[in-house]
Design a protein around this motif. Sequence first.
Motif, PDB file in Angstrom:
ATOM      1  N   UNK A  66       0.775  -1.240   0.000  1.00 51.98           N
ATOM      2  CA  UNK A  66       0.000   0.000   0.000  1.00 51.98           C
ATOM      3  C   UNK A  66       0.810   1.295   0.000  1.00 51.98           C
ATOM      4  N   UNK A  67       2.067   1.253  -0.395  1.00 58.05           N
ATOM      5  CA  UNK A  67       2.808   2.527  -0.406  1.00 58.05           C
ATOM      6  C   UNK A  67       2.460   3.351  -1.638  1.00 58.05           C
ATOM      7  N   UNK A  68       2.225   2.660  -2.739  1.00 60.51           N
ATOM      8  CA  UNK A  68       2.172   3.357  -4.027  1.00 60.51           C
ATOM      9  C   UNK A  68       0.837   4.046  -4.293  1.00 60.51           C
ATOM     10  N   UNK A  69      -0.268   3.384  -3.896  1.00 57.20           N
ATOM     11  CA  UNK A  69      -1.576   3.978  -4.221  1.00 57.20           C
ATOM     12  C   UNK A  69      -1.759   5.358  -3.586  1.00 57.20           C
ATOM     13  N   UNK A  70      -1.391   5.550  -2.319  1.00 56.98           N
ATOM     14  CA  UNK A  70      -1.504   6.913  -1.782  1.00 56.98           C
ATOM     15  C   UNK A  70      -0.571   7.908  -2.483  1.00 56.98           C
ATOM     16  N   UNK A  71       0.600   7.453  -2.909  1.00 56.65           N
ATOM     17  CA  UNK A  71       1.475   8.364  -3.654  1.00 56.65           C
ATOM     18  C   UNK A  71       0.769   8.828  -4.922  1.00 56.65           C
ATOM     19  N   UNK A  72       0.067   7.909  -5.576  1.00 57.88           N
ATOM     20  CA  UNK A  72      -0.678   8.282  -6.779  1.00 57.88           C
ATOM     21  C   UNK A  72      -1.794   9.267  -6.449  1.00 57.88           C
ATOM     22  N   UNK A  73      -2.314   9.201  -5.226  1.00 61.56           N
ATOM     23  CA  UNK A  73      -3.389  10.113  -4.812  1.00 61.56           C
ATOM     24  C   UNK A  73      -2.866  11.493  -4.441  1.00 61.56           C
ATOM     25  N   UNK A  74      -1.566  11.592  -4.243  1.00 62.56           N
ATOM     26  CA  UNK A  74      -1.008  12.892  -3.878  1.00 62.56           C
ATOM     27  C   UNK A  74      -0.466  12.964  -2.462  1.00 62.56           C
ATOM     28  N   UNK A  75      -0.328  11.838  -1.800  1.00 63.32           N
ATOM     29  CA  UNK A  75       0.238  11.849  -0.451  1.00 63.32           C
ATOM     30  C   UNK A  75       1.689  12.308  -0.500  1.00 63.32           C
ATOM     31  N   UNK A  76       2.150  12.841   0.600  1.00 65.00           N
ATOM     32  CA  UNK A  76       3.512  13.353   0.689  1.00 65.00           C
ATOM     33  C   UNK A  76       4.497  12.178   0.775  1.00 65.00           C
ATOM     34  N   UNK A  77       5.430  12.129  -0.172  1.00 66.30           N
ATOM     35  CA  UNK A  77       6.356  10.986  -0.239  1.00 66.30           C
ATOM     36  C   UNK A  77       7.214  10.895   1.027  1.00 66.30           C
ATOM     37  N   UNK A  78       7.614  12.036   1.554  1.00 63.69           N
ATOM     38  CA  UNK A  78       8.440  12.038   2.762  1.00 63.69           C
ATOM     39  C   UNK A  78       7.683  11.457   3.948  1.00 63.69           C
ATOM     40  N   UNK A 100      -0.760  16.198   7.851  1.00 67.50           N
ATOM     41  CA  UNK A 100       0.076  17.214   7.195  1.00 67.50           C
ATOM     42  C   UNK A 100       0.189  18.463   8.079  1.00 67.50           C
ATOM     43  N   UNK A 101      -0.874  18.723   8.817  1.00 70.56           N
ATOM     44  CA  UNK A 101      -0.855  19.854   9.734  1.00 70.56           C
ATOM     45  C   UNK A 101       0.091  19.552  10.903  1.00 70.56           C
ATOM     46  N   UNK A 102      -0.026  18.345  11.428  1.00 75.93           N
ATOM     47  CA  UNK A 102       0.796  17.937  12.576  1.00 75.93           C
ATOM     48  C   UNK A 102       2.272  17.900  12.220  1.00 75.93           C
ATOM     49  N   UNK A 103       2.597  17.374  11.036  1.00 69.73           N
ATOM     50  CA  UNK A 103       3.993  17.130  10.695  1.00 69.73           C
ATOM     51  C   UNK A 103       4.625  18.337   9.997  1.00 69.73           C
ATOM     52  N   UNK A 104       3.921  18.879   9.016  1.00 68.95           N
ATOM     53  CA  UNK A 104       4.526  19.934   8.192  1.00 68.95           C
ATOM     54  C   UNK A 104       4.015  21.320   8.550  1.00 68.95           C
ATOM     55  N   UNK A 105       3.055  21.380   9.465  1.00 68.01           N
ATOM     56  CA  UNK A 105       2.521  22.683   9.863  1.00 68.01           C
ATOM     57  C   UNK A 105       1.712  23.360   8.770  1.00 68.01           C
ATOM     58  N   UNK A 106       1.263  22.571   7.778  1.00 63.63           N
ATOM     59  CA  UNK A 106       0.462  23.148   6.700  1.00 63.63           C
ATOM     60  C   UNK A 106      -1.012  23.026   7.054  1.00 63.63           C
TER      61      UNK A 106
END
Lengths: 380, 328
Positions: free
Chosen positions: A75-87, A337-343
Amino acid sequence: MFGGLAVASKYSKDLLLTMYRKMYLMRRFEERAGQQYGLGKIAGFCHLYIGQEAVAAGVEEAIRPDDYMLSGYRDHAQPLARGSDAGMVMAELFGRTGGYSKGKGGSMHIFDIEHHFYGGYGIVGAQIGLAAGMAFASRYRNEDRITVCYFGDAAANQGIFHETLNMAAKWKLPVLYICENNRYGMGTAIARVAAVPEIHKRGEAFGIRHEAVDGMDVLKMYEAVKDAAAYIRAGNGPVLMEANTYRFRGHSMADPATYRTKQEVEDERKNDPIPRLKEYALKHKLAKEEEFGAIEEEVKLQVDAAVKFADESPEPDLSELWKDTIVEEGEEDVRPRERVLGQKVTKWPKYPSGQELKVTWDLEPREQAEKADKAAGLKR
Amino acid sequence: MAELMYREALNQALAEEMERDANVFLIGEEVGRYQGAFKVSQGLLDKFGSARIIDAPISELGFTGLGVGAAMVGLRPVVEMMTWNFAILAMDQIVNNAAKLRHMSGGQLRCPIVFRGPGGAGGRLSSQHSQALEANYAHFPGLKVIAPATPADAKGLLKSAIRDENPVIMIEGERLYALKGEVPEGEHIVPIGKADVKREGKDVSIITWSRMYYFVEEAAKQLEAEGISVEILDLRTLRPLDEEAILATVRKTNRAVVVEEGWPLAGIGAQVVDIIQSKAFDDLDAPVVRVTGLDVNMSYATNLENAIQPDAPRIIAAVKKVLYREGA
């Protein structure tokens, strides 16, 4: 390779390059994940998607970003295709606090709710039941979104596959079941354990639309899913799609894949979906060689940065042990994304309250139930 | 206060919560046109329609998974298990998904769902249909487990469970459905995690839950005639355990008996005893005694079936043991 000789293509350059970028990202990400596993940065089970990229890329471009999606443990690739943050996906594999699940889930449990990716599941086929429930909720609320559920060929032998397809068909749930048939359930060839190894044919037993697609061809996947998604969204019920694909690597990082020959893998690699798409685009003069080169270079840098991000992310604090088991009163959901990257994350799911919601669906109209009762009484 | 049967109290809780919140729906075998195998959902199909009272196929794993999936995206399902024995088929979805979603997603998801149905000995049903399985579920972090004894607690706890943001296992008493009791009118909520002193006493505490409460009550009445004053603590919630209430009653009477219908090994009573010995050791005047179902499978024959389950004489003997009045 992609059908006729005509130079004209019905696909836009933008679509092809987007798909190429996504497939290349999945490939590069997984290669680096495998490498980091070898270095001991990633542990446990780690199932790579290498070889299957055309499926996730084709599906993603054919559905809506707000459609729900679930997967198994590959399940790593499908979220990447959805736009999840690779890092953040890589940090999850590293077991670090910067991961989508704070390092609590690891490789088999990627969740990115912001991108409507509802998880990777480690018990074979378990997500098939969940997907029906999510599709049920969409139907219950009269939304027109669909749910896409990935599972492997071996999952089709689980009871939950049969139990759920029966209900999904009977209640016409808006769900697209995609069996990624990579021909092996761990080390067991599907034909060794399936009386009918063409998984899609099982749709016949439930009276639902079913089809097999060349899962090594991203454009065929795209076309098939676009059509199936429209059919499902129109209220026709579920579709069982079998994407015939192949994983170039073992079942997990722990698998030397001795159950298949080197020659078989060599032959399958000639079908690599990534160069196939590039060839198609070049042949139809939709993109130039250097444009692919530029994408590859950008993706390499993106994945390098992902590895660096994961490596620098700290381990979760021990206080995390006591969080995320029970939802305490008034506790909000965590937005990664808010918790980790502050976005600031603004696209978070919001549901109608129990007073706003009007349920208009008649799942089993009374006349229909009475007719079935009567028919049963008249048998013989 | 109205006098209601246990099943009617549950029916009221369901109807009221479904009225209040359109996100609540009920799915299970025979819950609709049949009106419920134990008539808990009587009349609800007509009231709420077929999308909210759903007759499921006999696919426990499948419809439980469907419920969990619906809860992941904001609905509030109530999944009826015809009995908890059949829910063993659904364990994977309860344990591996519902209980772990919050954790696996790092706090992104919640799973507000109730799994409910009857547990315990059914009465002449042999081993596959007569099991007190609450210890199985209480074992798992991520779940809450409730097991009410009275109609009032059944109603109040079911309402709390439906409003809870977590997966809740509700084990109802199969032999309690027709039992009558007073239920407060109007909004009646019993909080999850709070035990209840059902009888005040000073000589010995008996800690129990669900149907065993009635055997304990019977024993307490007989003991009262002998001049022994029993305090009864009905746990009502089995995860999380109300440690405070357990310790309070033990500190009051200095003697404890724990009564459960299930098997002894790894039973909930074992955990209760551990709480007492580790936190109230100095308050004890005698070792705690457990009364459990016998460590065998349930039989069909009446005499064997009766011998397997705890009853008032066994409870009385246990009380006398902690009072050092054996043979008295």
